[in-house]
Design a protein around this motif. Structure first.
Motif, short mmCIF file in Angstrom:
data_model
loop_
_atom_site.label_atom_id
_atom_site.label_comp_id
_atom_site.label_asym_id
_atom_site.label_seq_id
_atom_site.Cartn_x
_atom_site.Cartn_y
_atom_site.Cartn_z
N GLY A 56 0.83 -1.24 -0.03
CA GLY A 56 -0.13 0.01 0.16
C GLY A 56 0.69 1.14 0.04
N VAL B 249 1.01 3.99 -3.17
CA VAL B 249 0.45 5.43 -2.93
C VAL B 249 1.61 6.34 -3.30
N SER C 57 2.29 6.29 -7.05
CA SER C 57 1.24 6.93 -7.77
C SER C 57 1.12 8.81 -7.60
N LEU C 58 1.60 9.01 -6.42
CA LEU C 58 1.41 10.63 -6.38
C LEU C 58 2.70 11.18 -6.64
N VAL D 112 -4.30 4.66 -5.79
CA VAL D 112 -4.28 5.29 -4.47
C VAL D 112 -5.43 4.81 -3.89
N ALA E 101 -5.02 1.15 -2.71
CA ALA E 101 -4.12 1.20 -1.38
C ALA E 101 -4.83 1.43 -0.19
N LEU E 102 -5.73 2.68 -0.48
CA LEU E 102 -6.48 3.23 0.86
C LEU E 102 -7.70 2.30 1.23
#
Length: 269
Positions: free
Chosen positions: A49, A53, A56-57, A229, A232-233
């Motif tokens: 995760g 994240v 991705s960001l 994202v 993952a969240l």
């Protein structure tokens, strides 16, 4: 950007396939261990995760911004990248709403999976396999295009998705095995679900290849960032927290982000 080398496509497809087939590892674990180690599972899920994240960001969304900027300039480029990111979030929310991902419990000795109603368990296994397979399509598309755009980004993302796919393989294999008592069928079901990732990548590429441009590339990367994202969240971190006995979730999250950050730094050199 529109011209993609055949070698890049083949590498991306191979990486996507390898990540998808990690569900088979989960299927094998059902038969080689009494139950997954809960603390290790929590750490591994949180690690994946955190990695997803971060990449991705920090990388994938930036590639969306860069591609859209080449097509429309700075202001519109940034705006369209954010729109694509939010669209990716909404896309996976819709998929999750219409096809919920029912792998709340993964323990092989869970009493839920030891009920005597084999037909009911078989139905649970089928629904789980269908749901996870549906969620694997966008994951395959994400891995494929991230690797095509930049292997330095795609490889770590594929590794994170592979970790994520192992417990999904367990979630599919356990009910199928307890319903049929057939190890081969349970392993095959987990493996077949993972193949949805390269299939999703191929379908996505064939649909987009004729219209590939900087703007399309930007849109794909923005969607990928949003999807990753959300996964993952919504899936990895809550699942990690369920199986944690202490601080495994936060340690895994930090380790995943750190490992991804260091790997990206090393790829730059």
């Amino acid at each position: 950007m529109a011209d993609i080398a055949l070698s890049n496509i083949l590498i991306a497809l191979a990486v996507t396939t390898a990540a998808g087939l990690a569900t088979g590892i989960g299927g094998l674990l059902v038969f080689t261990t009494k139950a997954p180690n809960a603390r290790m599972l929590a750490f591994g899920l949180a690690f994946a995760g955190g990695a997803m994240v971060f990449v991705s960001l920090s990388e994938i969304l930036n590639k969306s911004i860069e591609s859209f900027t080449l097509a429309y300039g700075d202001s519109l480029g940034f705006t369209w990248a954010i729109v694509a990111f939010l669209a990716g979030l909404l896309l996976i929310v819709a998929i999750d709403h219409f096809v919920p991902n029912p792998h709340e419990r993964l323990e092989a000795d869970d009493p839920f999976f030891r009920e005597h109603n084999r037909e009911y368990i078989k139905r649970v296994g089928l629904l789980t396999a269908i749901a996870i397979t549906a969620h694997n399509f966008p994951e395959g598309l994400a891995t494929f295009f991230a690797t095509v755009g930049d292997p330095a980004v795609g490889m770590p993302l594929a590794f994170a998705i592979a970790i994520h796919n192992i417990p999904e393989g367990i979630a599919i294999a356990v009910p199928v095995y307890y319903a049929t008592n057939n190890k081969g069928l349970a392993f095959g079901a987990s493996l077949l679900s993972g193949l949805a990732e390269p299939v999703g990548a191929i379908i996505g590429y064939l649909l987009l290849a004729p219209v590939m441009s900087d703007a399309v590339f930007g849109g794909v990367f923005g969607l990928i960032a949003g999807v990753m994202v959300f996964l993952a969240l919504d899936e990895l971190l809550p699942a990690a927290k369920r199986y944690a006995k202490g601080h495994e979730t936060v340690y895994g999250l930090v380790a995943g982000m750190s490992a991804l950050a260091l790997s990206l730094v090393l790829f730059k050199w």
